[in-house]
Design a protein around this motif. Structure first.
Motif, mmCIF file in Angstrom:
data_model
loop_
_atom_site.group_PDB
_atom_site.id
_atom_site.type_symbol
_atom_site.label_atom_id
_atom_site.label_comp_id
_atom_site.label_asym_id
_atom_site.label_seq_id
_atom_site.Cartn_x
_atom_site.Cartn_y
_atom_site.Cartn_z
ATOM 1 N N LYS A 274 -5.113 3.086 -6.240
ATOM 2 C CA LYS A 274 -6.034 2.558 -5.232
ATOM 3 C C LYS A 274 -7.463 3.013 -5.509
ATOM 4 O O LYS A 274 -8.417 2.257 -5.314
ATOM 5 N N THR B 299 -8.802 1.111 -8.727
ATOM 6 C CA THR B 299 -9.026 -0.321 -8.529
ATOM 7 C C THR B 299 -9.887 -0.611 -7.314
ATOM 8 O O THR B 299 -10.231 -1.770 -7.067
ATOM 9 N N ARG C 283 -4.404 -5.725 -7.070
ATOM 10 C CA ARG C 283 -5.426 -6.419 -6.289
ATOM 11 C C ARG C 283 -5.793 -7.793 -6.862
ATOM 12 O O ARG C 283 -6.333 -8.649 -6.142
ATOM 13 N N GLU D 68 0.851 -1.186 0.000
ATOM 14 C CA GLU D 68 0.000 0.000 0.000
ATOM 15 C C GLU D 68 0.886 1.235 0.000
ATOM 16 O O GLU D 68 1.580 1.522 0.974
ATOM 17 N N SER E 125 -9.086 -0.631 -4.197
ATOM 18 C CA SER E 125 -8.322 -1.618 -3.438
ATOM 19 C C SER E 125 -7.304 -0.920 -2.552
ATOM 20 O O SER E 125 -6.913 0.224 -2.786
ATOM 21 N N THR E 126 -6.877 -1.619 -1.522
ATOM 22 C CA THR E 126 -5.830 -1.106 -0.641
ATOM 23 C C THR E 126 -4.474 -1.109 -1.329
ATOM 24 O O THR E 126 -3.621 -0.274 -1.027
ATOM 25 N N TRP E 127 -4.285 -2.032 -2.277
ATOM 26 C CA TRP E 127 -2.954 -2.285 -2.816
ATOM 27 C C TRP E 127 -2.694 -1.481 -4.083
ATOM 28 O O TRP E 127 -3.477 -1.509 -5.023
ATOM 29 N N ASP F 54 -4.533 -10.637 -4.982
ATOM 30 C CA ASP F 54 -5.194 -10.798 -3.691
ATOM 31 C C ASP F 54 -6.508 -11.551 -3.839
ATOM 32 O O ASP F 54 -6.841 -12.424 -3.038
#
Length: 236
Positions: free
Chosen positions: A23, A26, A189, A13, A28-30, A192
């Protein structure tokens, strides 16, 4: 780092402007991904302390040490079922591309794909744009790693087509036909959420025992609450 294995994907991150944009796009956190190549990098890295391959916006595809991700939230994703030979092939693919450039056009095209502005049906959106620069010496972090796994025909998030079974013995049976998703469409992401990658949690891998935790006494929590403090559970 002792819980990492060669060909593990490290999701990171970030907090830079482009990381924030990724982020957001997407959801997403990543925002970044790096490939762990081992503590010796097959002896092919210029710096023996480096153990990751990543694609950097300014420096292109490069090797870095674990300190490059110090202090950042991370997640380890591990491809399930790879043989040692296949792991080495994935690593070798990434190492062979050291020095290649970052594909900024791929990021722009991804933004156009993830947040399309024209009112066009989803099935036609991919045809409207050409992803990336088309230069094989350019890549972003997630596309580089996706290509590395695709080089050994390992799925990340393939496109699945459902067809009636070819055999006439089972008219109600359905075949799942997997198609390789173009590498330029991958984002961090995806590793993940992929059903083929396992999330590795170092705390559990090290033999987590909840009975060994030391909790604050309930009486102390009540006293803190009566004094106007916040009641919080603490670890000794």
């Amino acid at each position: 780092m002792r819980y990492l294995e060669p060909a593990d994907v490290l999701l990171v991150e970030g907090n830079s402007q482009i990381a924030t944009a990724i982020k957001y796009l997407t959801q997403s956190t990543w925002s970044h991904a790096a490939l762990f190549v081992g503590t010796h990098g097959n002896g092919r890295l210029h710096d023996p302390t480096h153990c990751f391959i990543e694609a950097d916006l300014l420096q292109g595809i490069r090797s870095v040490g674990i300190e490059a991700f110090a202090g950042r939230p991370t997640r380890i994703c591990r491809a399930v079922g790879l043989s040692e030979e296949e792991r080495q092939a994935v690593i070798g693919f990434a190492i062979d591309r050291l020095g290649h450039r970052y594909d900024l056009k791929n990021v722009i095209d991804l933004a156009r794909y993830l947040l399309p502005t024209p009112p066009v049906p989803t099935r036609f959106r991919r045809r409207m744009i050409a992803f990336g620069s088309g230069d094989p010496t350019r890549a972003i972090c997630s596309t580089l790693i996706a290509q590395a796994f695709q080089s050994v025909h390992y799925p990340v998030l393939p496109c699945i087509e459902y067809r009636a079974a070819a055999t006439g013995e089972c008219p109600d049976c359905i075949d799942e036909i997997m198609h390789i998703r173009h590498h330029s469409l991958f984002v961090p992401r995806d590793f993940d959420v992929s059903p083929y990658f396992r999330v590795v949690k170092p705390t559990i891998e090290s033999g987590f025992d909840f009975r060994a935790l030391k909790w604050a006494e309930a009486a102390n929590d009540v006293g803190a609450s009566q004094r106007g403090g916040n009641s919080r559970v603490g670890f000794a």
